[in-house]
Design a protein around this motif. Structure first.
Motif, PDB file in Angstrom:
ATOM      1  N   TYR A  13       0.846  -1.201   0.000  1.00 35.50           N
ATOM      2  CA  TYR A  13       0.000   0.000   0.000  1.00 35.50           C
ATOM      3  C   TYR A  13       0.876   1.243   0.000  1.00 35.50           C
ATOM      4  O   TYR A  13       1.789   1.378   0.808  1.00 35.50           O
ATOM      5  CB  TYR A  13      -0.894  -0.017   1.246  1.00 35.50           C
ATOM      6  N   THR A  29      -6.067   8.117   1.732  1.00 35.07           N
ATOM      7  CA  THR A  29      -6.251   7.361   0.499  1.00 35.07           C
ATOM      8  C   THR A  29      -4.881   6.876   0.050  1.00 35.07           C
ATOM      9  O   THR A  29      -3.862   7.322   0.562  1.00 35.07           O
ATOM     10  CB  THR A  29      -6.874   8.201  -0.636  1.00 35.07           C
ATOM     11  N   HIS A  31      -2.860   3.785  -2.974  1.00 39.27           N
ATOM     12  CA  HIS A  31      -3.083   2.810  -4.031  1.00 39.27           C
ATOM     13  C   HIS A  31      -2.133   1.636  -3.873  1.00 39.27           C
ATOM     14  O   HIS A  31      -1.137   1.697  -3.166  1.00 39.27           O
ATOM     15  CB  HIS A  31      -2.968   3.446  -5.418  1.00 39.27           C
ATOM     16  N   LYS A  43      -6.086  -1.982  -7.085  1.00 40.54           N
ATOM     17  CA  LYS A  43      -7.016  -1.013  -6.529  1.00 40.54           C
ATOM     18  C   LYS A  43      -6.372   0.372  -6.528  1.00 40.54           C
ATOM     19  O   LYS A  43      -5.214   0.538  -6.193  1.00 40.54           O
ATOM     20  CB  LYS A  43      -7.391  -1.392  -5.105  1.00 40.54           C
ATOM     21  N   ILE A  44      -7.157   1.360  -6.901  1.00 43.07           N
ATOM     22  CA  ILE A  44      -6.720   2.747  -6.866  1.00 43.07           C
ATOM     23  C   ILE A  44      -7.640   3.468  -5.886  1.00 43.07           C
ATOM     24  O   ILE A  44      -8.821   3.172  -5.785  1.00 43.07           O
ATOM     25  CB  ILE A  44      -6.783   3.383  -8.269  1.00 43.07           C
ATOM     26  N   ASN A  45      -7.092   4.412  -5.160  1.00 40.25           N
ATOM     27  CA  ASN A  45      -7.824   5.106  -4.095  1.00 40.25           C
ATOM     28  C   ASN A  45      -8.346   4.098  -3.075  1.00 40.25           C
ATOM     29  O   ASN A  45      -9.506   4.095  -2.707  1.00 40.25           O
ATOM     30  CB  ASN A  45      -8.974   5.956  -4.647  1.00 40.25           C
TER      31      ASN A  45
END
Length: 91
Positions: A13, A29, A31, A43-45
């Protein structure tokens, strides 16, 4: 102590930060940077929910980071002592 399994505690992460006047603040937040997962699937955000099956603890990264910081501070101390001696000789 077992670490809670969420994206924020995963070694893959990468958190996002925002610069303020004097520091950086987390944006809550981030990614995924796991190279084993195809870019289109990552996964983004990412938030702290819905972790994927590739989750790995970031405890080792935290330990390494602390050790690196400790070594940097020791080196800085050594350099500052050298500078102090040079300045004392010049006075």
């Amino acid at each position: 102590m077992e670490q809670k399994k969420n994206c924020g505690n995963c070694k893959h992460y990468l958190a996002h930060y925002v610069k303020t006047n004097t520091s950086f603040m987390p944006m809550y937040t981030g990614h995924c940077i796991n190279e084993e997962i195809p870019w289109k699937v990552r996964k983004i955000n990412v938030t702290d929910v819905n972790c994927c099956e590739k989750w790995e603890s970031n405890e080792e990264l935290k330990k390494e980071r602390k050790e690196n910081i400790k070594n940097i501070i020791k080196n800085m101390r050594s350099k500052l002592i050298q500078i102090e001696k040079i300045l004392a000789d010049d006075l």
